[in-house]
Scaffold this motif. Sequence first.
Motif, PDB file in Angstrom:
ATOM      1  N   THR A  22       0.908  -1.239  -0.038  1.00 41.11           N
ATOM      2  CA  THR A  22       0.054   0.126  -0.023  1.00 41.11           C
ATOM      3  C   THR A  22       1.019   1.197   0.147  1.00 41.11           C
ATOM      4  O   THR A  22       1.300   1.587   1.035  1.00 41.11           O
ATOM      5  N   ALA A  23       1.366   1.654  -1.231  1.00 39.60           N
ATOM      6  CA  ALA A  23       2.258   2.761  -1.193  1.00 39.60           C
ATOM      7  C   ALA A  23       1.468   4.324  -0.956  1.00 39.60           C
ATOM      8  O   ALA A  23       0.378   4.376  -1.683  1.00 39.60           O
ATOM      9  N   LEU A  24       1.850   5.080  -0.078  1.00 43.80           N
ATOM     10  CA  LEU A  24       1.304   6.450  -0.044  1.00 43.80           C
ATOM     11  C   LEU A  24      -0.197   6.328   0.233  1.00 43.80           C
ATOM     12  O   LEU A  24      -0.963   7.224  -0.385  1.00 43.80           O
ATOM     13  N   ARG A  25      -0.492   5.468   0.973  1.00 40.98           N
ATOM     14  CA  ARG A  25      -1.989   5.209   1.763  1.00 40.98           C
ATOM     15  C   ARG A  25      -2.687   6.355   2.332  1.00 40.98           C
ATOM     16  O   ARG A  25      -1.923   6.370   3.500  1.00 40.98           O
ATOM     17  N   PHE A  26      -3.555   7.163   2.326  1.00 43.38           N
ATOM     18  CA  PHE A  26      -4.008   7.998   3.243  1.00 43.38           C
ATOM     19  C   PHE A  26      -4.734   7.386   4.423  1.00 43.38           C
ATOM     20  O   PHE A  26      -5.604   6.675   4.159  1.00 43.38           O
ATOM     21  N   SER A  27      -4.616   7.933   5.566  1.00 43.31           N
ATOM     22  CA  SER A  27      -5.333   7.227   6.851  1.00 43.31           C
ATOM     23  C   SER A  27      -6.716   8.076   6.726  1.00 43.31           C
ATOM     24  O   SER A  27      -6.930   9.050   6.554  1.00 43.31           O
ATOM     25  N   ARG A  28      -7.671   7.319   7.092  1.00 42.47           N
ATOM     26  CA  ARG A  28      -9.045   7.657   7.391  1.00 42.47           C
ATOM     27  C   ARG A  28      -9.781   7.268   8.522  1.00 42.47           C
ATOM     28  O   ARG A  28      -9.629   6.068   8.889  1.00 42.47           O
ATOM     29  N   ILE A  29     -10.822   8.074   8.969  1.00 49.32           N
ATOM     30  CA  ILE A  29     -11.265   7.316  10.248  1.00 49.32           C
ATOM     31  C   ILE A  29     -12.598   7.814  10.197  1.00 49.32           C
ATOM     32  O   ILE A  29     -13.197   8.872   9.601  1.00 49.32           O
ATOM     33  N   SER A  30     -13.524   6.827  10.825  1.00 44.30           N
ATOM     34  CA  SER A  30     -14.856   7.274  10.822  1.00 44.30           C
ATOM     35  C   SER A  30     -15.529   8.184  11.778  1.00 44.30           C
ATOM     36  O   SER A  30     -14.739   8.416  12.827  1.00 44.30           O
ATOM     37  N   PRO A  31     -16.420   8.864  11.724  1.00 44.54           N
ATOM     38  CA  PRO A  31     -16.898   9.831  12.796  1.00 44.54           C
ATOM     39  C   PRO A  31     -17.049   9.179  14.074  1.00 44.54           C
ATOM     40  O   PRO A  31     -16.596   9.818  15.155  1.00 44.54           O
ATOM     41  N   ALA A  34     -13.413   8.582  15.536  1.00 45.31           N
ATOM     42  CA  ALA A  34     -12.994   9.856  15.783  1.00 45.31           C
ATOM     43  C   ALA A  34     -13.061  10.404  17.055  1.00 45.31           C
ATOM     44  O   ALA A  34     -12.488  11.118  17.604  1.00 45.31           O
ATOM     45  N   GLU A  35     -14.231   9.973  17.893  1.00 43.45           N
ATOM     46  CA  GLU A  35     -14.650  10.306  19.277  1.00 43.45           C
ATOM     47  C   GLU A  35     -13.904   9.548  20.281  1.00 43.45           C
ATOM     48  O   GLU A  35     -13.869   9.914  21.462  1.00 43.45           O
ATOM     49  N   SER A  36     -13.172   8.603  19.645  1.00 42.64           N
ATOM     50  CA  SER A  36     -12.255   7.834  20.962  1.00 42.64           C
ATOM     51  C   SER A  36     -10.819   7.921  20.859  1.00 42.64           C
ATOM     52  O   SER A  36     -10.297   8.071  19.807  1.00 42.64           O
ATOM     53  N   ASP A  37     -10.308   8.140  21.947  1.00 45.31           N
ATOM     54  CA  ASP A  37      -8.830   8.331  22.153  1.00 45.31           C
ATOM     55  C   ASP A  37      -7.894   7.021  21.646  1.00 45.31           C
ATOM     56  O   ASP A  37      -6.720   7.084  21.696  1.00 45.31           O
ATOM     57  N   ARG A  38      -8.653   5.927  21.596  1.00 46.48           N
ATOM     58  CA  ARG A  38      -7.989   4.665  21.322  1.00 46.48           C
ATOM     59  C   ARG A  38      -7.939   4.374  19.958  1.00 46.48           C
ATOM     60  O   ARG A  38      -7.091   3.519  19.614  1.00 46.48           O
ATOM     61  N   ALA A  39      -8.849   5.099  19.080  1.00 48.42           N
ATOM     62  CA  ALA A  39      -8.663   4.518  17.649  1.00 48.42           C
ATOM     63  C   ALA A  39      -7.995   5.718  17.148  1.00 48.42           C
ATOM     64  O   ALA A  39      -7.748   6.845  17.285  1.00 48.42           O
ATOM     65  N   GLY A  40      -7.629   5.185  15.747  1.00 53.93           N
ATOM     66  CA  GLY A  40      -7.302   6.144  14.925  1.00 53.93           C
ATOM     67  C   GLY A  40      -5.672   6.877  14.994  1.00 53.93           C
ATOM     68  O   GLY A  40      -4.935   6.404  16.108  1.00 53.93           O
ATOM     69  N   ASN A  41      -5.374   7.972  14.462  1.00 50.27           N
ATOM     70  CA  ASN A  41      -4.054   8.535  14.454  1.00 50.27           C
ATOM     71  C   ASN A  41      -4.384   9.885  15.088  1.00 50.27           C
ATOM     72  O   ASN A  41      -5.411  10.392  14.989  1.00 50.27           O
TER      73      ASN A  41
END
Length: 223
Positions: A22-31, A34-41
Amino acid sequence: MPAEPRQVEAPERLWRVERATTALRFSRISPVDAESDRAGNRFDVPGGGVLYAASDPRGAYAETIAQFRPSALVAELDAEGLEPGRVPYGALPREWRASRRLRALQLVDPRPFVDIDHPATHAFLTREASDVLRALGVGSLDIALVRGPSRTLTRALAGWVYTRVDEHGQGCYSGIRYSSRIGSQECWAVFDGTAVRLVSELDIGRDDEALNEVATQLDIVVS
């Protein structure tokens, strides 16, 4: 004179470590996530994409191998003996290296980046993004909060910056410049809408100088 965010230009070349497939893959997160400090970046934006990179290979390695740092609990478990064939805690597995690449990239006609660590940016966001901060119980923004554990806060700030547009409806910024929480490495959260171009890619060898420098700092053994 009202404070303005500190704006900076990204280096001509950025670096990231990512899966070979996966070259140059943008990170995406669901709404919801996004409300959890444990998920995503840290600077993920709901409804948008973010590509994370560093100013040099050391920063790219620090952000990705920190997960292999030993902990006090892990050290206690290791003292009891390892199961046959199990990789010791505090070791970077060979399989991890084999499945990833060190890639260099360039940004195509980028707009300025907001330096999220700068005091002028903190003053600006405290004033201009006050509704965002109040919703999270924050009265005044500072470096301790920006570099703290709350991804809910940093993602809310990223979302606010992401949605700023000029008189033509174009995004004002290409992303956010920030310091790694692992050390002092300079990192970049590149917003989608900024074109990126792959420059080169390298296999990650056991003798990689930048990798070993970072691993030594983090007490990780490269396998």
